[in-house]
Write an enzyme that holds these catalytic residues in place. Structure first.
Site, short mmCIF file in Angstrom:
data_model
loop_
_atom_site.label_atom_id
_atom_site.label_comp_id
_atom_site.label_asym_id
_atom_site.label_seq_id
_atom_site.Cartn_x
_atom_site.Cartn_y
_atom_site.Cartn_z
N VAL A 59 2.73 -11.49 2.22
CA VAL A 59 1.38 -10.95 2.04
C VAL A 59 0.54 -11.77 1.08
O VAL A 59 -0.69 -11.59 1.01
CB VAL A 59 1.42 -9.48 1.57
N ASN A 85 1.50 -1.60 2.22
CA ASN A 85 2.60 -0.98 1.49
C ASN A 85 3.47 -1.98 0.73
O ASN A 85 4.16 -1.60 -0.22
CB ASN A 85 3.48 -0.19 2.48
N TYR A 153 3.56 -3.89 -13.40
CA TYR A 153 3.48 -2.95 -12.29
C TYR A 153 2.29 -2.00 -12.46
O TYR A 153 1.51 -1.78 -11.53
CB TYR A 153 4.78 -2.16 -12.20
N LYS A 157 -0.95 -1.65 -10.01
CA LYS A 157 -1.26 -0.41 -9.31
C LYS A 157 -2.59 0.18 -9.76
O LYS A 157 -3.30 0.82 -8.97
CB LYS A 157 -0.12 0.61 -9.50
#
Length: 258
Positions: A59, A85, A153, A157
């Site tokens: 990705v 995802n 992380y 997010k």
């Protein structure tokens, strides 16, 4: 919930965990599914089981994204749903985080998601019958609340949350019928989370802890997250755009979830 009317759905990170559950849920509804991942063996196996297509996709590579969506449209004639995802986790506080880990997490979780939105819109705005589609970005409750031991992380997010809103506003203004929403799972029983437990000093203790702090007394299943994704992809969610669907068993409602 209305049927998805055999829509064409592309799921990144679709070989395992939440992605596999999402791909399975779409396939069970009769949709055409493209599983995109770098876990080729498990992805190919799942695709055969679901009568779906598999595409090797890093990705973080925009050209690979372009090839993936172009091949999808060449085969099916349109692209209705993209579920971004694919994601990775690397632990560490701001003092501990390794720069290579930081860059890798942001490349996959943020840049890869942006590429997915960009390429989805490029195709969806040209869909037969006019612009239409649903983009669903899988974020996390860590994108809404801080986690000291996961600075990279959490940052990624958090970025995905506002990336979603920016994309949603752009699509609403330019195309009206292309939507973008984010899904925010809590502690999910997936291979990625189990790997984190296994890497700890006390795997069973870590798992028991995460089970115990859930208001509903257990971790959420990947299927439960997939059900939320399927809803956002459906026509029943036609007016839902730029919002966060939290699927965490009430964890975020608690005053001190961590």
């Amino acid at each position: 919930m209305s049927n998805l009317d055999s829509k064409v759905c592309l799921v990144t990170g679709g070989s395992s965990g939440i992605g596999a559950a999402v791909a399975t849920a779409f396939a069970n509804r009769g949709d055409r599914v493209v599983i995109a991942d770098i876990q080729d063996d498990t992805g190919i196996s799942l695709a055969k089981t679901l009568d779906a297509d598999y595409y090797h996709l890093d990705v973080t590579d925009l050209m690979a994204w372009t090839d993936c969506v172009d091949n999808t449209v060449s085969k099916f004639g349109r692209l209705d749903v993209v579920v971004n995802n694919a994601g990775i986790f690397r632990g560490g506080t701001v003092e501990e985080v390794d720069l290579a880990d930081w860059n890798h997490v942001l490349a996959v979780n943020v840049t890869g998601m942006m590429f997915g939105c960009k390429e989805a819109i490029r195709i969806m705005k040209e869909n037969p019958g006019g612009p239409a589609g649903s983009i669903i970005n899988v974020s996390s409750i860590a994108g809404l609340r801080g986690l000291a031991s996961g600075v990279a992380y959490c940052t990624s997010k958090g970025a995905s949350t506002l990336l979603t809103k920016s994309v949603a506003l752009h699509c609403a203004r330019e195309y009206k019928t292309i939507r973008c929403n984010s899904v925010h799972p809590g502690a999910i029983d997936t291979p990625m989370n189990q790997a984190a437990f296994d890497a700890s000093a006390d795997p069973k203790g870590m798992r028991d802890f995460f089970e115990s702090i859930q208001p509903i007394g257990r971790m959420i299943t990947a299927k439960e997250v997939a059900d939320g994704v399927v809803f956002l992809a459906s026509d029943d969610a036609s007016s839902i755009n730029g919002t966060e669907l939290v699927i965490d068993g009430g964890w975020m409602a608690a005053p001190n979830p961590l």
